[in-house]
Every structure is written in C-alpha cells, then in structure tokens.
Design a protein around this motif. Sequence first.
Motif: not given
Length: 278
Positions: A258-266
């Motif tokens: 999901x988009x929030x997860x990807x932002x956090x992972x990066x």
Amino acid sequence: MSNILKKLAIFLGFAPPLACAYPAYDFVTENGSQLHLVGSIHMGTREMSPFSADLLKRLKKADALIVEVDISKPVSFETPDNLPDISQRLTTEEYQQLIQRLDELGLDIDTIATKPGWHAALVLQATQANMAGLKSEYGIDYQVLQAANKAAVPIIELEGADKQIALLQQIPDNGIPLLKDSLEHWQDNDRLLKIMVKWWLSQRPIERNLTLPYGMGGDLYQLMIANRNRLWATQLQALPKGNYVVVVGALHLFGESNLPELLKENQATTRYDNGIIQ
C-alpha cells in the motif's frame, strides 16, 4: 480497479487518529514536504456532498492538489469494438454469470459483446454503483477537483487519463481477467462500496482494525494496485518542498504494497499519523 484488496489492515497504528471524519494519513517527507493522503471513493451519494469542511480547509492552504487523473477536464478515447464475441472469451459458467448481472442492471449484452474485457468490467462496476445510488458528481475526487479549481489551487496528476487507459490495455487477454474478477466478487464489491461510503458519512474517527470483503490478488493486483503505488511513492518523494493534499482511490491505501507502507519503507516519513473512520 485475483481480488481488488487482498489483506486489508490498519496501517501499523503507531499514532493516534487524526481529528477528521474521513480516511486520511499525514506524512512529512525527507525534504520536509507535508502530504495529507486521502482515501477517495470515485462515486458517492448525495449525502457526501459537500465533502468534509476540514478537508476543504486543508485544500485551500495547500500548494497543490495531487490526484490520479484530473477528471474535471474533458476526456475522450475510443474503445476497440471488433473483438470476438464475449461468449467466446468466457467459460459457459462465466458467461451465464455475466448475462445474469446484465439482466439485473438492465444492460444489453450487445453494448459490450465485442468490447475489451476491461471495458465490460468498468461498465458493470459503474452501473452497479449507480444502481446502489452512487453518482460520479458526488465522488470525492470530483468534488475536491471542483473545489481546487474554484480556489485556484494548482492540480498535479499522478497519471492522467492516457496512462490509465494504457494501463488497462496492459491487462492480458484484452482485459478479460478484470471482467472475471468483477463477476467472481460481485457481492463483495457491493459490500465494499457501502463500507467506503460509510467512511465518508461517519461523524467521528475511530481507531480500529479494518477488514474489507474484497481483495484483488496475483498479477492483476500487482498491475492495478501495487506497481502503481510504487510509482506514486517515488513521485511523491520527489516533489519540491511544499504542502500537498493527495487524493487517490481508497484501495491504494490498504493491502500489500500500500502507498503509506511504501512511503514509510523508503524512509520518506518522519511523522506518521493515522485517521480511520468506522
């Protein structure tokens, strides 16, 4: 949009809910940009208009509104109409399911018989939503775009209409997998629409573990949801420093990749707040 949402869960839940009665998440990126990430529903009920006063206030203060596609602009495209009859592209059971749904919706098979499978799926989904009382003019994206234009807030497209059509054309077998998915999860999709409408009609945010009845998996999920989320995360991280309201389909905020997860992972997030409504 096998299913459109595979494993729906609340995003980690590390911070208290936002004081807003709609699905939204706040991020601060590495360069200091503020992103107010909003989960939209593309068609809505009359009761959803006007949309949240809090969201309108945030929008008017934003440096730009970011959307998947600016649907306030006229869009025209031609869909191929020379494919083999749809009965030849589905199993007998699937074709009977299609006929049943068309009858329920008052649609004629001839309107989609030689169209791509993705076109037939979108017609069915839009008509299903319309029969449930949802209209495009009450969709959150459309309302927010109208408000942005009125307030002279710049609009940035993550994709645009041409890219979205090109994406649909990438689905194998002229989009038949999307049509099959729509038929298989017909009742789930109806429940999903009602849940998302309830999010926007709720009077107060409630922190809770969310579950949705519908989820797209496999290659179709990667193409329609996950891959797009990855591209959007890169685009959002590359924005000039500013204050942005980002409105995307709610399904992009949940599930795998999901988009929030990807932002956090990066490591683009230095503050993570979450506001989910019942």
